[in-house]
Design an enzyme around this catalytic site. Structure first.
Site, PDB file in Angstrom:
ATOM      1  N   GLU A  30      10.404  49.549  62.336  1.00 48.90           N
ATOM      2  CA  GLU A  30      11.669  49.537  61.575  1.00 48.90           C
ATOM      3  C   GLU A  30      12.907  49.159  62.401  1.00 48.90           C
ATOM      4  O   GLU A  30      13.838  48.648  61.782  1.00 48.90           O
ATOM      5  CB  GLU A  30      11.890  50.892  60.882  1.00 48.90           C
ATOM      6  CG  GLU A  30      11.896  52.105  61.718  1.00 48.90           C
ATOM      7  CD  GLU A  30      10.497  52.627  62.012  1.00 48.90           C
ATOM      8  OE1 GLU A  30      10.418  53.507  62.860  1.00 48.90           O
ATOM      9  OE2 GLU A  30       9.519  52.138  61.440  1.00 48.90           O
ATOM     10  N   ASP A  61       3.611  49.674  65.559  1.00 51.08           N
ATOM     11  CA  ASP A  61       4.284  50.949  65.303  1.00 51.08           C
ATOM     12  C   ASP A  61       5.791  50.773  65.495  1.00 51.08           C
ATOM     13  O   ASP A  61       6.254  49.816  66.127  1.00 51.08           O
ATOM     14  CB  ASP A  61       3.747  52.010  66.261  1.00 51.08           C
ATOM     15  CG  ASP A  61       3.789  53.411  65.662  1.00 51.08           C
ATOM     16  OD1 ASP A  61       4.617  53.640  64.765  1.00 51.08           O
ATOM     17  OD2 ASP A  61       2.995  54.263  66.084  1.00 51.08           O
ATOM     18  N   ASP A  89       4.727  58.637  59.496  1.00 53.08           N
ATOM     19  CA  ASP A  89       4.247  59.903  60.059  1.00 53.08           C
ATOM     20  C   ASP A  89       4.544  61.059  59.108  1.00 53.08           C
ATOM     21  O   ASP A  89       5.392  61.925  59.371  1.00 53.08           O
ATOM     22  CB  ASP A  89       4.911  60.160  61.415  1.00 53.08           C
ATOM     23  CG  ASP A  89       4.601  59.054  62.415  1.00 53.08           C
ATOM     24  OD1 ASP A  89       3.573  58.380  62.260  1.00 53.08           O
ATOM     25  OD2 ASP A  89       5.396  58.876  63.367  1.00 53.08           O
TER      26      ASP A  89
END
Length: 805
Positions: free
Chosen positions: A403, A400, A473
């Site tokens: 980035e 998760d 998300d």
């Protein structure tokens, strides 16, 4: 006297031409020259792939690419110079360099594929964290009627990227890959990792990057999109095979708060008889925010983690787990990484140590992102991951915030020093580095378990690390569902073949009491239907649980529709797994924009709500509400489900093939719009004529039953071919040839089915098997159930066989 004047004029002309003539140096793989004050290098990386490098005279440009792993090839090519035009010809592509203005053009078969703008290269002095360098721009000219695709994942719902302007900095739901592909049969990869602007206008298409010692891009020519993607994967790496079980159904939630809850979900699926292959543990199994990403089960709800993993495995399921790229100050990783100066100081999630909402910023979490560019930091990362999780038998990783999360970014944040220079210089490659670090370490430890990494962000080359990008998300809405289609297709057209989304949407902000809200219940079903035809089928979200039994029980339309599509997914596993082999072996794509297979059909070039899933299935998800309404007679204006009238959706059937309705067997001509009735449990699915579709057994998990008996559906009308691929379902023995293939061929003119001799061998291979053949026609061989009667029953032992219908 006149003769002397003419002679003098000719002599002066030759002197002028000689003064204008440019020299070039021929290299092993291309040429090197100077145009005005700019050095230009052209290198062949294959007969149809050319690297273009430009940098100011007097400077040295030396770069080890983070994305490109291919080396220049010794390609046969000729070089010719005519006046001020230099031409390199590899027979696959011709490259023209104007020695006066530096303009480069690429041609194939007499047709110009792409040209740079005249004087389209720009170098502007820039000081990057104290180092002198440049901000760089390269512009191109596209044809007015041309379509381009790729550039990673955006949520704007556009298929073609003409007319867009993108600020390319990796984010939660926006992922940028500076590669675009044209319907004219070429692609361009801009090999730069700093924040970049891509902009397309009718007169100018350009990449502009904040930092670059030189311009560095690759041009790839191909007859079609698959050829171009092959070039891109040759450059940046092959996509390895996933285990068979990864293509089953996955359930997740934000989050399971104890190991009993997690194992209980798997048990419930087994009790209900609903297929399931994977369960995912989301964050905070490590405890509080100060222990963020400890990679250890410190949370008291997980007191016996080894038992949890064992319990999942004993239920014939697999488990992956959330890991992040940042660490809390009370973790062991934090202390060790800090000791080598491998933690960044910019703000990241979670910024507060206070776990309740809203966060208390007077109690900062102290969480910091690690320097994934640093090989020593990646070693530390894996050391704790291996000891805390991999040693327990965790089957894969959910990386998760890959980035990574960069909250409230400040200009000085980009001056942060990384192992490879400023964060500004390498910012967009962070996901490539962190995913690559985990992948390389796991492969070094064992090849008995194939890589499987679910990741929230991606960059060029990430496919070589077994990475499956999800769309982040996203907030649940009908618009968001529709936008997922073009987002996933453009990821595939960026060279990354594996993508998925949170089925049902992650945030449910727009819905009150969503599990009992008819609008959301329909949205969730339609998202399940779409997810059935994505490379990974995974239900996930926050706030409200999304397991099938949260939506009712058998007999409830919502429950039944969800179960129907999960079962459909498992019936398609032989088709899906064989397609995944084609992805690895032939650089194919699983989710296919219509332009890939129907490039000559102008009507198909910009369709953003349908796609091919593998070579045979045309999928058109339902992306608007149809079966709920406000109950006006209710004083509270409550919403109710209304199935009294069956609605329909319009579908475009591409030209160049005829099509079978998957549900009814009815046949339609291509090149037209048709209407398909779409009750809650139906979406438009059409099968291309000439398709051969293998149909798997009814199972509770992917490997429950062998494929010793398969239904083979044949869709007549054109010649067809399908190769059934099988191996040990996990490990990397397939790389050394331990697999088998069986090719099915249909000759439509002769009405002849040929099953070729089996090729290859692997331990546990089925020697003798049965193929139940059904020729699909109206109401015969249709839908998700197995057929009751067959046109041919074939006992196959591995030798070539032919049968006439």
């Amino acid at each position: 006297m006149k003769y002397l004047q003419v002679s003098l004029s000719i002599t002066l002309l030759f002197i002028c031409l000689a003064g204008r003539a440019q020299t070039y140096e021929r290299t092993v793989s291309g040429i090197k020259t100077k145009v005005n004050t700019i050095m230009v290098e052209l290198e062949f990386y294959g007969p149809s792939t050319i690297r273009v490098v430009k940098y100011p005279e007097g400077k040295v440009f030396s770069k080890e690419s983070l994305s490109v792993i291919q080396s220049p090839e010794k390609v046969k090519f000729s070089v010719q110079q005519q006046d001020d035009l230099l031409m390199l010809d590899s027979r696959e592509v011709k490259v023209y360099l104007n020695l006066i203005n530096g303009q480069i053009s690429f041609k194939n078969k007499g047709k110009t594929l792409l040209s740079e703008n005249e004087n389209g290269a720009s170098f502007v002095d820039f000081v990057d964290a104290g180092s002198k360098t440049y901000s760089i721009t390269q512009s191109f000219v596209l044809d007015p009627e041309e379509f381009i695709y790729g550039l990673g994942q955006q949520q704007e719902g556009l298929m073609s990227k003409r007319g867009v302007e993108l600020t390319m900095i990796q984010g939660n739901t926006e992922d940028y890959i500076p590669f675009f592909i044209s319907n004219k049969g070429y692609g361009v990869f801009w090999d730069n990792y700093s924040p970049t602007t891509f902009k397309d206008t009718p007169s100018n298409t350009y990449f502009k990057s904040d930092v670059g010692d030189g311009i560095d891009y690759y041009f790839m020519a191909g007859g079609n999109a698959d050829d171009v993607i092959t070039c891109m994967r040759n450059l940046t790496g092959q996509a390895p095979m996933y285990p068979l079980w990864t293509f089953g159904f996955w359930q997740s939630r934000e989050r399971y708060k104890s190991q009993d809850e997690l194992v209980g979900v798997v048990k419930k699926f087994r009790e209900l008889g609903v297929p399931l292959d994977g369960i995912i543990q989301d964050w905070q199994y490590w405890g509080n925010n100060y222990q963020w990403n400890a990679m250890d089960f410190v949370n008291p709800g997980f007191q016996q983690p080894q038992k949890m993993v064992n319990d999942v495995h004993e239920l014939n399921a697999h488990m992956i787990i959330s890991i992040w790229n940042s660490f809390g100050p009370m973790t062991k990783q934090y202390k060790e990484l800090d000791s080598i100066n491998a933690l960044f100081s910019f703000e990241t999630w979670p910024s507060s140590g206070y776990e309740a909402w809203p966060p208390r910023m007077d109690y900062p979490s102290g969480v910091r992102v690690y320097d994934a560019y640093n090989p020593k930091a990646r070693n530390i990362y894996w050391k704790y991951l291996d000891k805390g999780l991999f040693s327990l038998g965790i089957d894969g990783w959910w990386i998760d915030s890959s980035e990574p999360d960069h909250l409230n970014p400040q200009p000085e944040d980009f001056d942060t020093e990384t192992y490879l220079g400023s964060f500004r210089k390498v910012r967009n490659a962070f996901p490539l580095m962190t995913v690559g670090g985990v992948a390389e370490h796991q492969l070094a430890e064992t090849k008995d378990k194939r890589l499987f990494i679910l990741t929230r962000s991606a960059f060029a080359g990430q496919q070589r690390y077994g990475a499956n990008l999800w769309s982040g998300d996203v907030v649940a809405s009908w618009e968001a569902l529709r936008n997922q289609i073009s987002a996933g297709l453009n990821v595939s057209l960026s060279g990354l073949p594996y993508w998925n989304s949170d089925i049902g949407g992650f945030f449910l902000w727009d819905f009150n009491n969503p599990l009992n809200n008819p609008d959301y219940r329909e949205l969730h079903v339609r998202w399940i239907e779409f997810g059935t035809f994505c490379p990974m089928m995974r239900s996930h979200g926050e706030g409200y649980p999304r397991e099938i039994y949260q939506f009712g029980e058998k007999g409830n339309p919502t429950y039944d529709a969800i179960e129907k599509y999960i079962n459909l997914r498992y019936s398609l596993l032989p088709y899906i797994y064989s397609t995944s082999w084609d992805v690895t072996t032939n650089h194919s794509s699983m989710m296919r924009a219509l332009m890939m297979d129907f490039a000559s059909d102008k009507n198909a070039l910009d369709i953003d709500d349908e796609f091919m899933f593998g070579p045979s299935l045309l999928i058109n998800p339902v992306t608007e509400a149809m079966y709920w309404k406000n109950k006006s007679e209710d004083k509270n204006m409550g919403m109710v489900e209304d199935f009294s009238v069956v609605k329909a959706k319009e579908v475009y059937l591409p030209e160049g093939s005829d099509w079978f309705d998957f549900w009814t067997g009815e046949k339609f001509n291509g090149g037209q719009n048709v209407k398909k009735e779409v009750p809650l449990d139906i979406i438009p699915i059409y099968v291309k004529e000439g398709s051969i579709l293998p149909w798997g057994p009814e199972v509770q998990f992917a490997t429950e039953k062998s494929w010793d008996t398969l239904e083979i559906r044949i869709y007549e009308g054109a010649d067809g071919q399908f190769t059934l691929y099988e191996d040990e379902n996990d490990n990397y023995n397939y790389e050394s040839g331990k697999y088998s293939t069986i090719s099915f061929k249909w000759n439509d003119n002769k009405k002849m089915l040929t099953i070729d001799s089996r090729k290859g061998y692997f331990p546990g291979m089925i020697s003798n098997r049965k193929f139940n053949v059904k020729f699909v026609s109206e109401n015969k061989g249709t839908g998700i159930g197995l057929s009751k009667e067959y046109d041919l029953v074939i006992n196959y032992s591995g030798k070539k066989m032919s049968f006439k219908k």
